[in-house]
Design a protein around this motif. Structure first.
Motif, PDB file in Angstrom:
ATOM      1  N   PHE A  67     -27.991 -37.570 -36.290  1.00  0.00           N
ATOM      2  CA  PHE A  67     -28.070 -39.173 -36.902  1.00  0.00           C
ATOM      3  C   PHE A  67     -27.346 -39.123 -38.041  1.00  0.00           C
ATOM      4  CE2 PHE A  67     -31.808 -38.288 -34.259  1.00  0.00           C
ATOM      5  CZ  PHE A  67     -31.812 -39.319 -33.409  1.00  0.00           C
ATOM      6  N   ARG A 290     -32.249 -33.943 -31.114  1.00  0.00           N
ATOM      7  CA  ARG A 290     -32.246 -35.582 -31.285  1.00  0.00           C
ATOM      8  C   ARG A 290     -33.685 -36.122 -30.859  1.00  0.00           C
ATOM      9  NH1 ARG A 290     -27.819 -38.740 -32.352  1.00  0.00           N
ATOM     10  NH2 ARG A 290     -28.763 -40.228 -30.855  1.00  0.00           N
ATOM     11  N   GLN A 291     -33.984 -35.859 -29.776  1.00  0.00           N
ATOM     12  CA  GLN A 291     -35.241 -36.353 -29.060  1.00  0.00           C
ATOM     13  C   GLN A 291     -36.516 -35.343 -30.094  1.00  0.00           C
ATOM     14  OE1 GLN A 291     -35.653 -38.737 -27.073  1.00  0.00           O
ATOM     15  NE2 GLN A 291     -33.476 -38.738 -27.206  1.00  0.00           N
ATOM     16  N   LEU A 294     -36.811 -37.563 -33.087  1.00  0.00           N
ATOM     17  CA  LEU A 294     -37.518 -39.000 -32.907  1.00  0.00           C
ATOM     18  C   LEU A 294     -38.971 -38.857 -32.735  1.00  0.00           C
ATOM     19  CD1 LEU A 294     -34.765 -40.269 -30.774  1.00  0.00           C
ATOM     20  CD2 LEU A 294     -35.301 -41.077 -32.930  1.00  0.00           C
ATOM     21  N   ASN A 295     -39.451 -37.691 -32.103  1.00  0.00           N
ATOM     22  CA  ASN A 295     -40.785 -37.394 -31.993  1.00  0.00           C
ATOM     23  C   ASN A 295     -41.592 -36.965 -33.132  1.00  0.00           C
ATOM     24  OD1 ASN A 295     -40.677 -38.531 -29.189  1.00  0.00           O
ATOM     25  ND2 ASN A 295     -40.015 -36.294 -28.408  1.00  0.00           N
ATOM     26  N   PRO A 300     -39.477 -43.434 -35.918  1.00  0.00           N
ATOM     27  CA  PRO A 300     -38.396 -42.912 -35.576  1.00  0.00           C
ATOM     28  C   PRO A 300     -37.245 -44.043 -35.794  1.00  0.00           C
ATOM     29  CG  PRO A 300     -39.838 -43.676 -33.908  1.00  0.00           C
ATOM     30  CD  PRO A 300     -40.509 -43.492 -34.931  1.00  0.00           C
ATOM     31  N   ASP A 301     -37.640 -45.414 -36.237  1.00  0.00           N
ATOM     32  CA  ASP A 301     -36.446 -46.517 -36.629  1.00  0.00           C
ATOM     33  C   ASP A 301     -35.638 -45.911 -37.491  1.00  0.00           C
ATOM     34  OD1 ASP A 301     -35.556 -49.197 -36.258  1.00  0.00           O
ATOM     35  OD2 ASP A 301     -35.960 -49.324 -38.355  1.00  0.00           O
ATOM     36  N   LEU A 303     -34.282 -43.171 -38.110  1.00  0.00           N
ATOM     37  CA  LEU A 303     -33.283 -42.326 -37.405  1.00  0.00           C
ATOM     38  C   LEU A 303     -32.352 -43.275 -36.698  1.00  0.00           C
ATOM     39  CD1 LEU A 303     -35.484 -39.145 -36.363  1.00  0.00           C
ATOM     40  CD2 LEU A 303     -33.634 -39.445 -38.391  1.00  0.00           C
ATOM     41  N   LEU A 304     -32.814 -44.444 -36.197  1.00  0.00           N
ATOM     42  CA  LEU A 304     -31.974 -45.186 -35.173  1.00  0.00           C
ATOM     43  C   LEU A 304     -31.293 -46.506 -35.792  1.00  0.00           C
ATOM     44  CD1 LEU A 304     -34.442 -45.271 -32.181  1.00  0.00           C
ATOM     45  CD2 LEU A 304     -32.471 -43.904 -32.579  1.00  0.00           C
ATOM     46  N   ARG A 312     -32.952 -42.364 -44.233  1.00  0.00           N
ATOM     47  CA  ARG A 312     -32.776 -41.136 -43.172  1.00  0.00           C
ATOM     48  C   ARG A 312     -32.079 -39.977 -43.952  1.00  0.00           C
ATOM     49  NH1 ARG A 312     -28.135 -42.444 -38.781  1.00  0.00           N
ATOM     50  NH2 ARG A 312     -29.538 -44.382 -38.658  1.00  0.00           N
TER      51      ARG A 312
END
Length: 367
Positions: A67, A290-291, A294-295, A300-301, A303-304, A312
């Motif tokens: 990210f 990466r997953q 996110l968890n 997690p937003d 990171l996205l 971030r």
């Protein structure tokens, strides 16, 4: 030596002779050699490059980025043990296989150490060349929102998550910010179509319109070589990124080559074959990390969402990940690397000292 000390986290402080600033990227640092050292090594080592080709020492690190941030662990663990050696070993293997099969050369002219490449300067094609064999990740997220056209290609209705696509898709995007190209936004990593490339081939760095077909051929053939080899290991090659550039060989011929890294867990998605047949996805690449991120974090937003980049960066800076998280990444990288190359990856306790010794004694690049 402690685990943290065995990791090569800082790779831009080696005493390599250079008259230019060291370029330090997310994972690799580049030391451009002096003109005199470049000419000397080309003559001494017999590299198949132009006599005046600029050479560089490219040193990989064990840092891990995701990210667009660099992540670290507890206890001063500022990288993933074995990651750098694994990435280079995999790329070296695929580049060698490409040459053996007559595809194209790479920018690498010598490999003095598992962490080090000597490369020749290439004129890059300004395209991130992405191949996709399965629908997953960002493409799947867009598909679920109703998008059906990707880079000028229309996908059929009724696809399922992680399904194999009807055909291999080439979905290119811009490498860097390109200005003045009709229909292409002036931003990094923007999806483009083949028509965009064909109409503006020079702006993307192609020597001629005919080279677009050569780039596509090398893209498909390179993907096929890696996919077939991984299939023999019962691993699934899901998608990957290639980069290309131009160099001039010792005979004065300009040629299109592969650049950067190829088929690695950093640049590709790789799935475990037996698990996939059982309906499960086990990532053998950075996508698993990466997953996990996110968890791991409650929002997690951050990171996205590119608009939340300051948050971030703070998240990556202020949160040391559990050691076991980075060791799990280490096992993933070393496992797939050892499968690919067919032997154990031997790790050094002090790679920096080894690099300095080799570049001093065998290449005369350290005073």
């Amino acid at each position: 030596m402690s685990l943290a000390q065995s990791v090569l986290a800082v790779n831009n402080d080696l005493p390599i002779r250079t008259d230019r600033p060291v370029h330090s990227g997310k994972v690799r640092s580049v030391y451009w050699l002096t003109e005199a050292d470049s000419r000397r090594l080309i003559e001494e080592k017999g590299y198949d490059v132009a006599p005046d080709a600029p050479l560089a020492i490219m040193v990989i690190s064990d840092r891990i980025s995701a990210f667009d941030c660099i992540w670290h662990g507890e206890g001063g663990l500022n990288g993933v043990p074995g990651k750098g050696a694994a990435l280079n070993a995999i790329s070296n293997h695929w580049f060698g296989l490409f040459r053996d099969k007559g595809l194209a050369d790479s920018h690498i002219v010598d490999i003095p150490h598992p962490f080090v490449w000597i490369v020749q300067k290439a004129r890059p094609v300004m395209i991130e060349a992405i191949c996709r064999q399965y629908i997953t990740g960002s493409m799947w997220r867009a598909y679920t929102k109703g998008e059906r056209e990707f880079c000028g290609i229309t996908l059929p209705e009724g696809l399922q998550k992680d399904q194999k696509l009807p055909e291999l898709l080439m979905t290119p995007s811009t490498k860097g910010i390109l200005k003045g190209i009709p229909g292409v936004p002036e931003a990094d990593d923007v999806n483009i179509t083949r028509a965009n490339i064909a109409d503006n081939f020079a702006a993307f760095g192609f020597r001629s319109a005919d080279d677009i077909a050569q780039y596509e051929k090398l893209l498909k053939e390179g993907f096929g070589v890696i996919s077939d080899a991984l299939a023999e290991l019962d691993q699934v090659f899901v998608d990957t990124k290639f980069e290309f550039g131009y160099v001039t060989d010792a005979s004065g011929n300009e040629k299109l080559i592969y650049m950067d890294e190829v088929g690695t867990p950093d640049s590709s998605r790789i799935w475990d074959g037996p698990a996939y047949r059982d309906g499960k996805v086990i990532e053998k690449s950075k996508e698993g990390f990466r997953q996990l991120l996110l968890n791991h974090f409650p929002d997690p937003d951050i990171l996205l969402n590119k608009e939340r980049m300051p948050e971030r960066e703070a998240l990556a800076r202020d949160n040391a990940l559990p050691t076991e998280v980075l060791m799990d990444v280490s096992r993933t990288y070393l496992d797939i690397a050892e499968k690919v190359v067919g032997h154990k990856i031997e790790l050094s306790e002090n790679p920096k000292a080894e690099i300095i010794e080799i570049l001093r004694d065998q290449y005369g690049l350290i005073d």
